[in-house]
Scaffold this motif. Structure first.
Motif, PDB file in Angstrom:
ATOM      1  N   TYR A 108      10.674   6.852  -0.804  1.00  0.00           N
ATOM      2  CA  TYR A 108      10.889   6.219  -2.108  1.00  0.00           C
ATOM      3  C   TYR A 108      10.992   7.262  -3.216  1.00  0.00           C
ATOM      4  O   TYR A 108      11.903   7.219  -4.045  1.00  0.00           O
ATOM      5  CB  TYR A 108       9.752   5.241  -2.398  1.00  0.00           C
ATOM      6  CG  TYR A 108      10.101   4.230  -3.468  1.00  0.00           C
ATOM      7  CD1 TYR A 108      10.741   3.045  -3.144  1.00  0.00           C
ATOM      8  CD2 TYR A 108       9.813   4.471  -4.805  1.00  0.00           C
ATOM      9  CE1 TYR A 108      11.079   2.119  -4.118  1.00  0.00           C
ATOM     10  CE2 TYR A 108      10.143   3.562  -5.786  1.00  0.00           C
ATOM     11  CZ  TYR A 108      10.775   2.384  -5.439  1.00  0.00           C
ATOM     12  OH  TYR A 108      11.122   1.479  -6.409  1.00  0.00           O
ATOM     13  N   HIS A 109      10.071   8.208  -3.233  1.00  0.00           N
ATOM     14  CA  HIS A 109      10.080   9.229  -4.286  1.00  0.00           C
ATOM     15  C   HIS A 109      11.220  10.231  -4.115  1.00  0.00           C
ATOM     16  O   HIS A 109      11.538  10.961  -5.055  1.00  0.00           O
ATOM     17  CB  HIS A 109       8.739   9.957  -4.318  1.00  0.00           C
ATOM     18  CG  HIS A 109       7.667   9.191  -5.031  1.00  0.00           C
ATOM     19  ND1 HIS A 109       7.485   9.255  -6.391  1.00  0.00           N
ATOM     20  CD2 HIS A 109       6.735   8.323  -4.563  1.00  0.00           C
ATOM     21  CE1 HIS A 109       6.483   8.470  -6.741  1.00  0.00           C
ATOM     22  NE2 HIS A 109       6.005   7.894  -5.656  1.00  0.00           N
ATOM     23  N   SER A 110      11.828  10.268  -2.934  1.00  0.00           N
ATOM     24  CA  SER A 110      12.992  11.122  -2.704  1.00  0.00           C
ATOM     25  C   SER A 110      14.298  10.359  -2.920  1.00  0.00           C
ATOM     26  O   SER A 110      15.369  10.830  -2.537  1.00  0.00           O
ATOM     27  CB  SER A 110      12.958  11.693  -1.279  1.00  0.00           C
ATOM     28  OG  SER A 110      11.815  12.496  -1.078  1.00  0.00           O
ATOM     29  N   LEU A 116      14.604   2.247   3.064  1.00  0.00           N
ATOM     30  CA  LEU A 116      13.529   1.260   3.057  1.00  0.00           C
ATOM     31  C   LEU A 116      14.068  -0.164   3.112  1.00  0.00           C
ATOM     32  O   LEU A 116      13.392  -1.073   3.580  1.00  0.00           O
ATOM     33  CB  LEU A 116      12.668   1.431   1.802  1.00  0.00           C
ATOM     34  CG  LEU A 116      11.796   2.689   1.766  1.00  0.00           C
ATOM     35  CD1 LEU A 116      11.160   2.850   0.398  1.00  0.00           C
ATOM     36  CD2 LEU A 116      10.719   2.625   2.828  1.00  0.00           C
ATOM     37  N   SER A 117      15.292  -0.358   2.635  1.00  0.00           N
ATOM     38  CA  SER A 117      15.851  -1.708   2.584  1.00  0.00           C
ATOM     39  C   SER A 117      16.172  -2.264   3.961  1.00  0.00           C
ATOM     40  O   SER A 117      16.480  -3.448   4.098  1.00  0.00           O
ATOM     41  CB  SER A 117      17.115  -1.719   1.720  1.00  0.00           C
ATOM     42  OG  SER A 117      18.121  -0.915   2.307  1.00  0.00           O
ATOM     43  N   LYS A 126       3.998  -8.766   4.314  1.00  0.00           N
ATOM     44  CA  LYS A 126       4.353  -7.357   4.420  1.00  0.00           C
ATOM     45  C   LYS A 126       5.647  -7.229   5.197  1.00  0.00           C
ATOM     46  O   LYS A 126       6.173  -8.198   5.734  1.00  0.00           O
ATOM     47  CB  LYS A 126       3.236  -6.571   5.108  1.00  0.00           C
ATOM     48  CG  LYS A 126       1.937  -6.527   4.316  1.00  0.00           C
ATOM     49  CD  LYS A 126       0.922  -5.639   5.007  1.00  0.00           C
ATOM     50  CE  LYS A 126      -0.359  -5.550   4.196  1.00  0.00           C
ATOM     51  NZ  LYS A 126      -1.352  -4.666   4.837  1.00  0.00           N
ATOM     52  N   VAL A 127       6.168  -6.017   5.237  1.00  0.00           N
ATOM     53  CA  VAL A 127       7.365  -5.769   6.022  1.00  0.00           C
ATOM     54  C   VAL A 127       7.069  -4.693   7.037  1.00  0.00           C
ATOM     55  O   VAL A 127       6.221  -3.832   6.834  1.00  0.00           O
ATOM     56  CB  VAL A 127       8.543  -5.336   5.125  1.00  0.00           C
ATOM     57  CG1 VAL A 127       8.999  -6.481   4.264  1.00  0.00           C
ATOM     58  CG2 VAL A 127       8.158  -4.157   4.272  1.00  0.00           C
ATOM     59  N   LYS A 128       7.763  -4.752   8.154  1.00  0.00           N
ATOM     60  CA  LYS A 128       7.502  -3.829   9.248  1.00  0.00           C
ATOM     61  C   LYS A 128       8.754  -3.032   9.551  1.00  0.00           C
ATOM     62  O   LYS A 128       9.857  -3.556   9.551  1.00  0.00           O
ATOM     63  CB  LYS A 128       7.070  -4.606  10.483  1.00  0.00           C
ATOM     64  CG  LYS A 128       6.665  -3.716  11.656  1.00  0.00           C
ATOM     65  CD  LYS A 128       6.226  -4.548  12.845  1.00  0.00           C
ATOM     66  CE  LYS A 128       5.804  -3.661  14.000  1.00  0.00           C
ATOM     67  NZ  LYS A 128       5.385  -4.446  15.174  1.00  0.00           N
ATOM     68  N   SER A 129       8.576  -1.755   9.806  1.00  0.00           N
ATOM     69  CA  SER A 129       9.706  -0.910  10.160  1.00  0.00           C
ATOM     70  C   SER A 129      10.008  -1.072  11.637  1.00  0.00           C
ATOM     71  O   SER A 129       9.323  -1.780  12.360  1.00  0.00           O
ATOM     72  CB  SER A 129       9.379   0.554   9.854  1.00  0.00           C
ATOM     73  OG  SER A 129       8.380   1.002  10.740  1.00  0.00           O
ATOM     74  N   ARG A 138       6.222  -5.768  -1.804  1.00  0.00           N
ATOM     75  CA  ARG A 138       6.619  -5.353  -3.145  1.00  0.00           C
ATOM     76  C   ARG A 138       7.447  -4.065  -3.111  1.00  0.00           C
ATOM     77  O   ARG A 138       8.372  -3.881  -3.901  1.00  0.00           O
ATOM     78  CB  ARG A 138       5.375  -5.151  -4.016  1.00  0.00           C
ATOM     79  CG  ARG A 138       5.673  -4.748  -5.451  1.00  0.00           C
ATOM     80  CD  ARG A 138       4.388  -4.415  -6.191  1.00  0.00           C
ATOM     81  NE  ARG A 138       3.509  -5.551  -6.257  1.00  0.00           N
ATOM     82  CZ  ARG A 138       3.579  -6.491  -7.189  1.00  0.00           C
ATOM     83  NH1 ARG A 138       4.521  -6.420  -8.107  1.00  0.00           N
ATOM     84  NH2 ARG A 138       2.736  -7.487  -7.202  1.00  0.00           N
ATOM     85  N   LEU A 139       7.106  -3.165  -2.186  1.00  0.00           N
ATOM     86  CA  LEU A 139       7.825  -1.901  -2.096  1.00  0.00           C
ATOM     87  C   LEU A 139       9.289  -2.130  -1.744  1.00  0.00           C
ATOM     88  O   LEU A 139      10.185  -1.490  -2.300  1.00  0.00           O
ATOM     89  CB  LEU A 139       7.166  -0.992  -1.060  1.00  0.00           C
ATOM     90  CG  LEU A 139       7.808   0.387  -0.860  1.00  0.00           C
ATOM     91  CD1 LEU A 139       7.756   1.188  -2.149  1.00  0.00           C
ATOM     92  CD2 LEU A 139       7.114   1.144   0.260  1.00  0.00           C
ATOM     93  N   LEU A 140       9.545  -3.044  -0.817  1.00  0.00           N
ATOM     94  CA  LEU A 140      10.923  -3.350  -0.431  1.00  0.00           C
ATOM     95  C   LEU A 140      11.687  -3.974  -1.594  1.00  0.00           C
ATOM     96  O   LEU A 140      12.851  -3.642  -1.837  1.00  0.00           O
ATOM     97  CB  LEU A 140      10.930  -4.287   0.774  1.00  0.00           C
ATOM     98  CG  LEU A 140      12.305  -4.692   1.322  1.00  0.00           C
ATOM     99  CD1 LEU A 140      13.102  -3.465   1.727  1.00  0.00           C
ATOM    100  CD2 LEU A 140      12.149  -5.642   2.496  1.00  0.00           C
ATOM    101  N   GLU A 141      11.032  -4.856  -2.337  1.00  0.00           N
ATOM    102  CA  GLU A 141      11.676  -5.484  -3.492  1.00  0.00           C
ATOM    103  C   GLU A 141      12.024  -4.437  -4.550  1.00  0.00           C
ATOM    104  O   GLU A 141      13.103  -4.470  -5.151  1.00  0.00           O
ATOM    105  CB  GLU A 141      10.758  -6.554  -4.076  1.00  0.00           C
ATOM    106  CG  GLU A 141      10.523  -7.732  -3.140  1.00  0.00           C
ATOM    107  CD  GLU A 141       9.457  -8.681  -3.659  1.00  0.00           C
ATOM    108  OE1 GLU A 141       8.730  -8.286  -4.606  1.00  0.00           O
ATOM    109  OE2 GLU A 141       9.341  -9.794  -3.123  1.00  0.00           O
ATOM    110  N   GLN A 142      11.101  -3.501  -4.775  1.00  0.00           N
ATOM    111  CA  GLN A 142      11.364  -2.444  -5.750  1.00  0.00           C
ATOM    112  C   GLN A 142      12.482  -1.527  -5.277  1.00  0.00           C
ATOM    113  O   GLN A 142      13.282  -1.041  -6.081  1.00  0.00           O
ATOM    114  CB  GLN A 142      10.089  -1.636  -6.004  1.00  0.00           C
ATOM    115  CG  GLN A 142       9.049  -2.404  -6.796  1.00  0.00           C
ATOM    116  CD  GLN A 142       7.786  -1.608  -7.036  1.00  0.00           C
ATOM    117  OE1 GLN A 142       6.735  -2.168  -7.337  1.00  0.00           O
ATOM    118  NE2 GLN A 142       7.856  -0.309  -6.911  1.00  0.00           N
TER     119      GLN A 142
END
Length: 379
Positions: A108-110, A116-117, A126-129, A138-142
């Motif tokens: 994300y920071h890179s 991530l999407s 949550k979401v799983k890789s 929330r991370l996926l939405e962002q």
């Protein structure tokens, strides 16, 4: 029995010695100390201890020490190097949830939002890789929101940058004219104050009745008589509001609101009320209605003004036609990077349609426009 030699700064006393314990207990204690130093922001001491452990242990505990090196690079303001180093971690180690969360934060920071999407939905919000490990939804939405902002990023001609360790230093280092107004920072988060150049209007942020930080406004006459004093409730966002600045047009207000810090362990993403930004503190703008005197619904600013890190303050100096962006992106922990840029009332389009190049413009990395243009031509 083996000995590990290392030196650390404990408080204000420098202790240099040889500590002898059973190797396993000693290594565990030393690694815990590294974690503590990283958490405190004592990065030089953490680097010294990591080097000493690597020299002593060789290939033993390689993954554990490399993980600390990765965290160190991130905290030094270089998520790109930190992400590159994850390729040396063993496949078994990469399956750990702690490491998967770290990898997600580094992506994300890179500005690797598109990676991530592709994560898939998993139980409990949550979401799983494709591998193991879960990440907050929330991370996926962002990440999806950040991808859109990269596509619409505007050109920002940065002409200079500098770093400060305290926001109070901006009063002397900003290089902006007095027409911008006066910023005042105290020792706490509630001590911020912005006063317009004429001194008639003052904006502060402090804790409101709901327990969140909000913007409070005072308008005075030249003699000091208070004409208006109120909380700017029309600017309320779920995460609260910080660092208000009124532009010299007297109508546009800029401020920051927390989306939720994307830390290495992603814990801040799990709970709490956050605004709909892309990470950390995000910058918003609103304009004052000339008829009612109230501000309109705030709008999230795009890239490069906002980033996955904390973007705290945006100043415009109409006298010198320059602006100043204060952010923690690519900054060492505990420091702020400040970018001085040429003002433009329009949003110049980026000179490329290449998504990877757009990310560089959006991140201000490199920040020098001539370097960005040279890369655009070369690629």
């Amino acid at each position: 029995m083996r000995c590990i030699k290392y030196s650390l700064l404990w408080g204000v006393v420098l202790l240099v010695g040889v500590v002898c314990f059973p190797l396993k207990a000693q290594v565990h204690s030393a690694i815990e100390r590294v974690d503590s130093l990283l958490s405190e922001g004592s990065l030089a001491e953490a680097a010294t201890l990591i080097d000493a452990l690597q020299e002593e242990l060789g290939d033993k505990k390689q993954d554990a020490l490399l993980l600390r090196e990765i965290k160190l690079s991130f905290l030094q303001g270089d998520p790109y190097t930190a992400l590159a180093r994850t390729s040396a971690l063993s496949k078994k180690f990469l399956k750990k949830e702690e490491v998967r969360s770290l990898l997600a934060a580094l992506l994300y920071h890179s500005y690797r939002f598109e990676d991530l999407s592709t994560l898939q939905e998993a139980p409990k919000g949550k979401v799983k890789s494709k591998g193991n490990g879960y990440f907050p939804k929330r991370l996926l939405e962002q990440a999806e929101r950040a991808e859109r902002l990269v596509e619409s990023a505007q050109l920002l001609e940065v002409v200079d940058s500098f770093t400060v360790s305290h926001l109070e230093d901006l009063r002397h280092a900003s290089g902006l004219s007095s027409e911008v107004g006066e910023l005042s920072f105290g020792t706490g988060t509630e001590d911020y104050r912005y006063t317009t150049a004429l001194g008639f209007e003052t904006f502060t942020h402090r804790i409101g009745d709901d327990g969140k930080n909000h913007i409070f406004y005072v308008k005075k006459t030249a003699s000091g008589e208070i004409l208006e004093e109120r909380e700017l409730e029309e600017l309320h966002l779920p995460g609260g509001e910080y660092f208000p600045i009124l532009r010299q047009d007297g109508q546009s207000i800029l401020f920051a609101s927390p989306t939720g810090a994307i830390d290495l362990d992603l814990t801040a993403q799990e709970n709490g009320d956050f605004s709909e930004g892309i990470g950390g503190l995000d910058l918003y703008m609103s304009r004052r209605d000339p008829h009612t005197g109230k501000f309109q619904v705030p709008t999230l600013l795009g890239m490069p003004f906002n980033s996955p890190s904390d973007d705290l303050i945006l100043l415009y100096d109409d006298f010198y036609h320059v602006g100043l962006l204060v952010t923690t992106r690519f900054a060492r922990k505990g420091f702020y990077n400040c970018y001085r840029f040429v003002m433009s009332e329009t949003a110049p389009p980026l000179p490329t349609n290449d998504y990877e190049l757009k990310k560089k413009y959006a991140a201000l990395r490199p920040w020098r426009l001539r370097e960005q243009r040279a890369q655009s031509i070369a690629e």
